[in-house]
Design a protein around this motif. Structure first.
Motif, PDB file in Angstrom:
ATOM      1  N   TYR A 101       0.747  -1.167  -0.139  1.00  0.00           N
ATOM      2  CA  TYR A 101       0.137   0.030  -0.030  1.00  0.00           C
ATOM      3  C   TYR A 101       0.862   1.254   0.018  1.00  0.00           C
ATOM      4  N   GLN A 102       2.024   1.241   0.838  1.00  0.00           N
ATOM      5  CA  GLN A 102       3.041   2.297   0.469  1.00  0.00           C
ATOM      6  C   GLN A 102       3.301   2.525  -0.883  1.00  0.00           C
ATOM      7  N   GLY A 103       4.013   1.373  -1.314  1.00  0.00           N
ATOM      8  CA  GLY A 103       4.700   1.519  -2.613  1.00  0.00           C
ATOM      9  C   GLY A 103       3.988   1.768  -3.884  1.00  0.00           C
ATOM     10  N   LYS A 104       2.645   1.211  -4.011  1.00  0.00           N
ATOM     11  CA  LYS A 104       1.828   1.112  -5.103  1.00  0.00           C
ATOM     12  C   LYS A 104       0.703   2.233  -5.017  1.00  0.00           C
TER      13      LYS A 104
ATOM     14  N   SER B 129       2.540  -0.459 -14.913  1.00  0.00           N
ATOM     15  CA  SER B 129       3.520  -0.358 -14.057  1.00  0.00           C
ATOM     16  C   SER B 129       3.459  -1.710 -12.885  1.00  0.00           C
ATOM     17  N   MET B 130       2.209  -1.693 -12.446  1.00  0.00           N
ATOM     18  CA  MET B 130       1.858  -2.647 -11.483  1.00  0.00           C
ATOM     19  C   MET B 130       2.103  -4.245 -12.101  1.00  0.00           C
ATOM     20  N   THR B 131       1.606  -4.475 -13.603  1.00  0.00           N
ATOM     21  CA  THR B 131       1.793  -5.683 -13.938  1.00  0.00           C
ATOM     22  C   THR B 131       3.488  -5.886 -14.140  1.00  0.00           C
ATOM     23  N   GLU B 132       4.052  -4.890 -14.419  1.00  0.00           N
ATOM     24  CA  GLU B 132       5.561  -5.119 -14.449  1.00  0.00           C
ATOM     25  C   GLU B 132       6.104  -5.404 -13.174  1.00  0.00           C
ATOM     26  N   SER B 133       5.742  -4.779 -12.142  1.00  0.00           N
ATOM     27  CA  SER B 133       6.146  -5.332 -10.878  1.00  0.00           C
ATOM     28  C   SER B 133       5.561  -6.647 -10.292  1.00  0.00           C
ATOM     29  N   GLY B 134       4.909  -7.244 -11.012  1.00  0.00           N
ATOM     30  CA  GLY B 134       4.159  -8.508 -10.493  1.00  0.00           C
ATOM     31  C   GLY B 134       2.767  -8.628  -9.731  1.00  0.00           C
ATOM     32  N   VAL B 135       2.318  -7.535  -9.716  1.00  0.00           N
ATOM     33  CA  VAL B 135       0.912  -7.334  -9.237  1.00  0.00           C
ATOM     34  C   VAL B 135      -0.199  -8.102 -10.055  1.00  0.00           C
TER      35      VAL B 135
ATOM     36  N   PHE C 123      -4.022  -9.047 -11.138  1.00  0.00           N
ATOM     37  CA  PHE C 123      -5.023  -8.654 -11.549  1.00  0.00           C
ATOM     38  C   PHE C 123      -6.258  -9.792 -11.921  1.00  0.00           C
ATOM     39  N   ARG C 124      -7.605  -9.167 -11.335  1.00  0.00           N
ATOM     40  CA  ARG C 124      -8.680 -10.216 -11.371  1.00  0.00           C
ATOM     41  C   ARG C 124      -9.331 -10.297 -12.473  1.00  0.00           C
ATOM     42  N   ASN C 125      -9.175  -9.009 -13.472  1.00  0.00           N
ATOM     43  CA  ASN C 125      -9.918  -8.954 -14.799  1.00  0.00           C
ATOM     44  C   ASN C 125      -9.184  -7.855 -15.669  1.00  0.00           C
ATOM     45  N   GLN C 126      -9.811  -7.766 -16.674  1.00  0.00           N
ATOM     46  CA  GLN C 126      -9.064  -6.441 -17.624  1.00  0.00           C
ATOM     47  C   GLN C 126      -9.836  -5.313 -17.434  1.00  0.00           C
ATOM     48  N   ILE C 127      -9.464  -4.314 -17.773  1.00  0.00           N
ATOM     49  CA  ILE C 127     -10.078  -2.760 -17.714  1.00  0.00           C
ATOM     50  C   ILE C 127     -11.445  -3.029 -18.224  1.00  0.00           C
TER      51      ILE C 127
END
Length: 121
Positions: free
Chosen positions: A18-21, A84-90, A92-96
């Motif tokens: 939560y701090q980093g993202k 950015s979040m995908t690149e860092s390995g987060v 996602f449950r769905n697409q936009i």
């Protein structure tokens, strides 16, 4: 100020996420049991396995991470945030998806709690 609580597997991992993202500020931490983070008018309480909020209910049910209740984080550029979040390995449950008020996507925090990223129209 509104408060929201998530049950998490690891308080330190939740703080870092939560701090980093999203730029939350750590207000207080009670070891591995609990931490309070803030952003604007929201306090996010993360409760780990030793926390009283994680204790079993009288009927035996145990609070656990996950589900569909979620906080909503407003973003200015959803595509850039997702990249950015995908690149860092987060995860996602769905697409936009798009609706009448804007665009949104759901990601998971390290314990599997949903976080909605929302870009208003």
């Amino acid at each position: 100020m509104a408060q929201f609580r998530y049950i998490v597997d690891d308080v330190d991992a939740a703080i870092a996420f939560y701090q980093g993202k999203f730029g939350f500020t750590l207000e207080e931490q009670y070891g591995p049991a609990m931490a309070i983070l803030s952003k604007d008018d929201l306090q996010l309480w993360v409760a780990g396995p030793p926390a009283s909020a994680s204790k079993p209910m009288p009927d035996g049910r145990k609070p656990e991470p996950g589900g569909w209740g979620r906080i909503v984080i407003l973003v200015d550029d959803l595509d850039a945030m997702v990249a950015s979040m995908t690149e860092s390995g987060v995860t996602f449950r769905n697409q936009i998806v798009e609706g009448p008020g804007g665009r949104q996507i759901l990601c998971d925090d390290p314990s599997g709690n949903a976080v909605e990223l929302f870009e208003p129209s």
